[in-house]
Design a protein around this motif. Structure first.
Motif, mmCIF file in Angstrom:
data_model
loop_
_atom_site.group_PDB
_atom_site.id
_atom_site.type_symbol
_atom_site.label_atom_id
_atom_site.label_comp_id
_atom_site.label_asym_id
_atom_site.label_seq_id
_atom_site.Cartn_x
_atom_site.Cartn_y
_atom_site.Cartn_z
ATOM 1 N N MET A 1 11.767 22.002 54.783
ATOM 2 C CA MET A 1 13.084 21.355 54.773
ATOM 3 C C MET A 1 12.939 19.831 54.833
ATOM 4 S SD MET A 1 16.324 21.870 54.631
ATOM 5 C CE MET A 1 17.867 21.056 55.006
ATOM 6 N N ILE A 2 12.058 19.390 55.770
ATOM 7 C CA ILE A 2 11.859 17.942 55.908
ATOM 8 C C ILE A 2 11.255 17.361 54.639
ATOM 9 C CG2 ILE A 2 10.577 16.183 57.187
ATOM 10 C CD1 ILE A 2 10.799 17.935 59.658
ATOM 11 N N ARG A 3 10.308 18.123 54.061
ATOM 12 C CA ARG A 3 9.683 17.637 52.818
ATOM 13 C C ARG A 3 10.706 17.499 51.690
ATOM 14 N NH1 ARG A 3 4.364 20.406 50.381
ATOM 15 N NH2 ARG A 3 3.279 18.500 50.909
ATOM 16 N N ALA A 4 11.606 18.471 51.582
ATOM 17 C CA ALA A 4 12.643 18.409 50.548
ATOM 18 C C ALA A 4 13.552 17.205 50.758
ATOM 19 C CB ALA A 4 13.456 19.692 50.558
ATOM 20 N N LEU A 5 13.910 16.965 52.034
ATOM 21 C CA LEU A 5 14.765 15.806 52.317
ATOM 22 C C LEU A 5 14.053 14.507 51.969
ATOM 23 C CD1 LEU A 5 16.363 16.876 55.737
ATOM 24 C CD2 LEU A 5 17.510 16.670 53.527
ATOM 25 N N CYS A 6 12.779 14.441 52.241
ATOM 26 C CA CYS A 6 12.018 13.234 51.913
ATOM 27 C C CYS A 6 11.954 13.011 50.407
ATOM 28 C CB CYS A 6 10.600 13.333 52.486
ATOM 29 S SG CYS A 6 10.546 13.229 54.281
ATOM 30 N N GLN A 7 11.765 14.103 49.678
ATOM 31 C CA GLN A 7 11.732 13.976 48.217
ATOM 32 C C GLN A 7 13.060 13.474 47.678
ATOM 33 O OE1 GLN A 7 10.579 17.911 47.094
ATOM 34 N NE2 GLN A 7 8.378 17.517 47.281
ATOM 35 N N ILE A 8 14.154 13.976 48.248
ATOM 36 C CA ILE A 8 15.476 13.507 47.836
ATOM 37 C C ILE A 8 15.633 12.028 48.169
ATOM 38 C CG2 ILE A 8 17.948 13.719 48.294
ATOM 39 C CD1 ILE A 8 17.476 16.711 48.747
ATOM 40 N N LEU A 9 15.152 11.633 49.370
ATOM 41 C CA LEU A 9 15.257 10.235 49.768
ATOM 42 C C LEU A 9 14.475 9.325 48.832
ATOM 43 C CD1 LEU A 9 16.294 8.211 51.819
ATOM 44 C CD2 LEU A 9 14.256 8.655 53.214
ATOM 45 N N VAL A 10 13.293 9.782 48.426
ATOM 46 C CA VAL A 10 12.489 8.986 47.488
ATOM 47 C C VAL A 10 13.229 8.796 46.173
ATOM 48 C CG1 VAL A 10 10.388 9.006 46.101
ATOM 49 C CG2 VAL A 10 10.278 9.564 48.529
ATOM 50 N N ARG A 11 13.833 9.856 45.670
ATOM 51 C CA ARG A 11 14.576 9.755 44.409
ATOM 52 C C ARG A 11 15.745 8.792 44.540
ATOM 53 N NH1 ARG A 11 14.760 16.224 42.828
ATOM 54 N NH2 ARG A 11 12.510 16.476 42.555
ATOM 55 N N ILE A 12 16.450 8.876 45.671
ATOM 56 C CA ILE A 12 17.575 7.965 45.891
ATOM 57 C C ILE A 12 17.094 6.524 45.913
ATOM 58 C CG2 ILE A 12 19.314 7.247 47.582
ATOM 59 C CD1 ILE A 12 19.634 10.189 48.330
ATOM 60 N N THR A 13 15.911 6.291 46.539
ATOM 61 C CA THR A 13 15.366 4.937 46.599
ATOM 62 C C THR A 13 15.062 4.395 45.202
ATOM 63 O OG1 THR A 13 14.369 5.434 48.739
ATOM 64 C CG2 THR A 13 13.519 3.516 47.571
ATOM 65 N N LEU A 14 14.472 5.258 44.344
ATOM 66 C CA LEU A 14 14.170 4.831 42.974
ATOM 67 C C LEU A 14 15.422 4.471 42.209
ATOM 68 C CD1 LEU A 14 11.433 7.436 42.014
ATOM 69 C CD2 LEU A 14 11.112 4.977 42.154
ATOM 70 N N ALA A 376 14.464 -11.854 45.792
ATOM 71 C CA ALA A 376 14.446 -10.600 45.040
ATOM 72 C C ALA A 376 13.036 -10.033 44.964
ATOM 73 C CB ALA A 376 15.002 -10.821 43.641
ATOM 74 N N SER A 377 12.037 -10.922 44.781
ATOM 75 C CA SER A 377 10.658 -10.446 44.718
ATOM 76 C C SER A 377 10.230 -9.824 46.049
ATOM 77 C CB SER A 377 9.718 -11.615 44.376
ATOM 78 O OG SER A 377 10.078 -12.184 43.140
ATOM 79 N N GLY A 378 10.664 -10.453 47.149
ATOM 80 C CA GLY A 378 10.344 -9.901 48.462
ATOM 81 C C GLY A 378 10.976 -8.546 48.684
ATOM 82 N N VAL A 379 12.239 -8.403 48.258
ATOM 83 C CA VAL A 379 12.928 -7.124 48.408
ATOM 84 C C VAL A 379 12.210 -6.040 47.618
ATOM 85 C CG1 VAL A 379 15.054 -5.874 47.877
ATOM 86 C CG2 VAL A 379 15.174 -8.141 48.917
ATOM 87 N N ILE A 380 11.801 -6.381 46.391
ATOM 88 C CA ILE A 380 11.093 -5.403 45.560
ATOM 89 C C ILE A 380 9.778 -5.002 46.216
ATOM 90 C CG2 ILE A 380 9.907 -5.071 43.358
ATOM 91 C CD1 ILE A 380 12.022 -6.923 42.118
ATOM 92 N N LEU A 381 9.046 -6.000 46.775
ATOM 93 C CA LEU A 381 7.776 -5.699 47.434
ATOM 94 C C LEU A 381 7.980 -4.766 48.622
ATOM 95 C CD1 LEU A 381 4.747 -6.190 47.610
ATOM 96 C CD2 LEU A 381 5.220 -8.223 49.002
ATOM 97 N N VAL A 382 9.017 -5.056 49.412
ATOM 98 C CA VAL A 382 9.309 -4.213 50.573
ATOM 99 C C VAL A 382 9.646 -2.792 50.124
ATOM 100 C CG1 VAL A 382 10.940 -3.830 52.465
ATOM 101 C CG2 VAL A 382 10.009 -6.109 52.061
#
Length: 670
Positions: A1-14, A376-382
């Motif tokens: 369950m946690i892994r699935a939530l993390c995968q969803i979070l990664v997609r949202i971040t992208l 903007a470059s710093g935000v992208i790096l973070v």
């Protein structure tokens, strides 16, 4: 369950990363959103300046750069130049606001006023102060053609180079003075007709690719300066009456301040300043073959309107497809229109060009120049670091089951983060920061598409539309048949060539010292676009379908050889070993064990490439390699949307029919 939530979070971040970059790049709405600038923000404004490319882009860039820099200095704006060899593209760019001011030829300028909301405000002169130039017909210096009468023998032995359909000297003037008065259709008179800009036509004549081509005295002068070796291999056999110089046009809805600054620059550049500054300005104008600029208005285009009507009037009187009643109506309409134009009513909305000059050259310089946006470059790096961390955490082994080594998890995380970095790196270069325009200007796309349909639902409009569409079908169908025939022969030759090349590219059939050279040769065939290959063959066989056939054959050989070799490498070794056990030589192994296994797949690949070639062959008409592509590009460039619609419909039907036929063949053969 946690892994699935993390995968969803990664997609949202992208997704958030890409959308955030797009949002930050989009211009913010403000008091002057329509003009692209906020007068209260103090930001330096950008104007897009369109330049019709009548010669190579490298020459244009070097010649225009000092003039653009001077325009920026005088107006106080950043000026972004846009070079286009296609007149239609520049006209559409002005129509939809992608450029605000441009240098056009007379006929393309007329279309920019009619279709693009343009307005003439200045005109160019030549270095000697003259305000006119001439259209010419050029031939190779050793050509037996001595006069325009030799050109018009109409025995289909001549390859003719015409200008862009929106070109004044390359298309309108020859049509009005040479072809229309004699009732000659160039497509029926000559062996082939290709459309290109002036420099391309001159090079084609000098190199013997075409027998005759249109050009103008301005380009011939520039050619003598920049390419004397080419100019020396060209001879002029016909010169037109004088044509007035080219207009400078801005969008009619451009704000008054921008108009004043532009007018101030064009009317004073090369006139105002110290003697040294004036001399420097003249040095900037000289490579462009410009003298000083003069004020003008839409009335500058009146002679072009007259010339256009005279051409249409002559064609109507000589059109064998018109009945006597239709001819009388058409001629009467054109004669009435010509009388109106001669009386000063062109139907163009003219405006006086007198604009009060500014006392200063432009607004105070803002913080100009592109600077690195460190935030903007710093935000992208973070975000990348966070993404890497999340990917590593999400891929960590939990519970029973095989454990993925840390090094593999790190490698996967780095690859995923690298994909994001590459997407961000290519964001600006791919113009993705302007993707918001797809939504913002959706109405403009709808307006453009609407041009392919009747203007209204009245019986007269529908009847005229269907009549034009039917005429387009009659023109397009024979050319589409030629296009399919080009695709058939191109694919057939490619399949025959790809069989040996594919076998020699397979590691399980040929030795490595043969595989690698053959594969690299196929890479060359596959990587070069069909248009470039067609130009090579045009040098040998001239314009026409044969060059298109050979271009498709070479490119498709490279593609099919790769597919064929991969199919061979995937065969079952059992039959091969069985044939080998009988004492057969390697050639027998290929014939009796390899080919029977791959033949169905090879057949499928060949049919798929035939479908692709039928589409690719339509593009080859752009460079005179035959088929429907040539009349398609002519129709698009001439804004003849009903003719374009008919051609597109024929292409869609033909490609769909080929798709259905190939499906039936695959089911039968595979």
């Amino acid at each position: 369950m946690i892994r699935a939530l993390c995968q969803i979070l990664v997609r949202i971040t992208l997704v958030s990363l890409v959308l955030g970059l797009s949002a930050c790049s989009a211009p913010q709405a403000g008091p002057d959103a329509a003009s692209g600038a906020d007068p209260e923000s103090g930001e330096r404004r950008t104007l897009n300046f369109g330049i019709i490319a009548t010669e190579s882009s490298s020459n244009l860039e070097s010649n225009w750069r000092p003039f653009i820099a001077a325009m920026e200095e005088w107006t106080g704006y950043d000026v972004e130049p846009f070079y286009a060899s296609d007149y239609a593209g520049m006209i559409q760019a002005m129509r939809y606001g992608s450029i605000q001011v441009a240098w056009f030829s007379n006929f393309s300028g007329l279309q920019a006023v009619r279709l693009g909301g343009g307005q003439v405000f200045a005109k160019a002169t030549y270095p000697d102060g003259s305000e006119g130039y001439n259209s010419v017909l050029i031939v190779p210096v050793d050509s037996p053609i001595q006069s325009v009468e030799d050109v018009l023998a109409c025995d289909r032995s001549i390859d003719f180079g015409m200008g862009d359909p929106n070109s004044t000297s390359g298309y309108l003037v020859p049509s009005a003075f040479i072809f229309a008065p004699r009732g000659i259709d160039p497509g029926e008179c000559f062996n082939s007709v290709r459309n290109a800009n002036h420099e391309a036509n001159a090079l084609a004549v000098a190199n013997g690719l075409v027998d005759v081509a249109t050009n103008n005295t301005t380009n011939m002068t520039l050619l003598a300066r920049t390419r004397p070796d080419i100019a020396s291999r060209i001879r002029v056999v016909w010169t037109s009456p004088a044509i007035q110089t080219d207009p400078i046009i801005w969008r009619a809805d451009l704000d008054e301040e921008a108009k004043q600054r532009l007018q101030y620059f064009f009317m004073n550049y090369g006139r105002m300043g110290t003697p040294e500054e004036i001399a420097a300005a003249r040095d900037v104008l000289n490579p462009l073959y410009f003298g000083l600029f003069l004020p003008s208005s839409n009335a500058h285009l009146d002679p072009i309107v007259q010339l256009e009507i005279v051409r249409d009037l002559t064609e109507a009187r000589n059109d064998p497809d018109l009945t006597e009643a239709e001819r009388e109506v058409r001629v009467a309409e054109l004669e009435q229109r010509l009388a109106e134009v001669e009386a000063g009513n062109t139907g163009l909305i003219s405006q006086a060009s007198a604009v009060e000059g500014l006392a200063a050259a432009g607004p105070a310089e803002a913080a100009a120049g592109s600077q690195i946006n460190w935030m903007a470059s710093g935000v992208i790096l973070v975000l990348v670091v966070v993404l890497l961390t999340l990917l590593l955490w999400a891929s960590a082994p939990r519970g029973p089951g095989p454990r993925v080594p840390l090094t593999e998890r790190v490698a996967n995380a780095v690859i995923a983060a690298g994909v994001v970095i590459i997407l961000v790196w290519s964001f600006d270069s791919a113009d993705m920061d302007r993707s918001y325009l797809l939504v913002e200007n959706a109405g403009d796309m709808g307006e453009f598409i609407a041009g392919f349909f009747p203007e209204d639902l009245s019986p007269a409009s529908r009847a005229s539309y269907w009549q034009n569409l039917t005429h387009g079908f009659g023109e397009a169908v024979p050319q589409m048949i030629i296009t399919v025939q080009i695709a058939i022969w191109g694919t057939f030759i490619a399949v025959l060539a790809a069989i040996p090349f594919g076998l020699l590219s397979a590691r399980n059939v040929a030795p490595a010292w043969i595989v690698q050279p053959v594969r690299r040769l196929m890479d060359v065939f596959r990587s070069i676009n069909e248009l470039i290959i067609a130009l090579v063959f045009i040098a040998a066989v001239g314009l026409g379908p044969l060059a298109g056939v050979m271009a498709l054959a070479v490119h498709t050989t490279g593609v099919l050889a790769k597919l064929f070799s991969e199919a061979v490498e995937a065969v079952d070794d059992g039959p091969v070993e069985g044939v080998r056990a009988t004492g057969a030589v390697p050639l027998h192994e290929v014939i009796w064990a390899v080919i029977p296994q791959v033949a169905p797949l090879w057949t499928s690949f060949g049919l798929y490439r035939f479908e692709s070639n039928a589409r690719s062959a339509t593009v080859l008409g752009l460079i005179g390699a035959g088929g429907i592509g040539q009349i398609l590009f002519e129709a698009v460039r001439a804004f003849d949307y009903q003719r374009t619609a008919a051609i597109v419909i024929v292409i869609v039907i033909a490609v769909s029919a080929i798709d259905l036929l190939s499906q039936l063949l695959r089911k039968r053969l595979v």
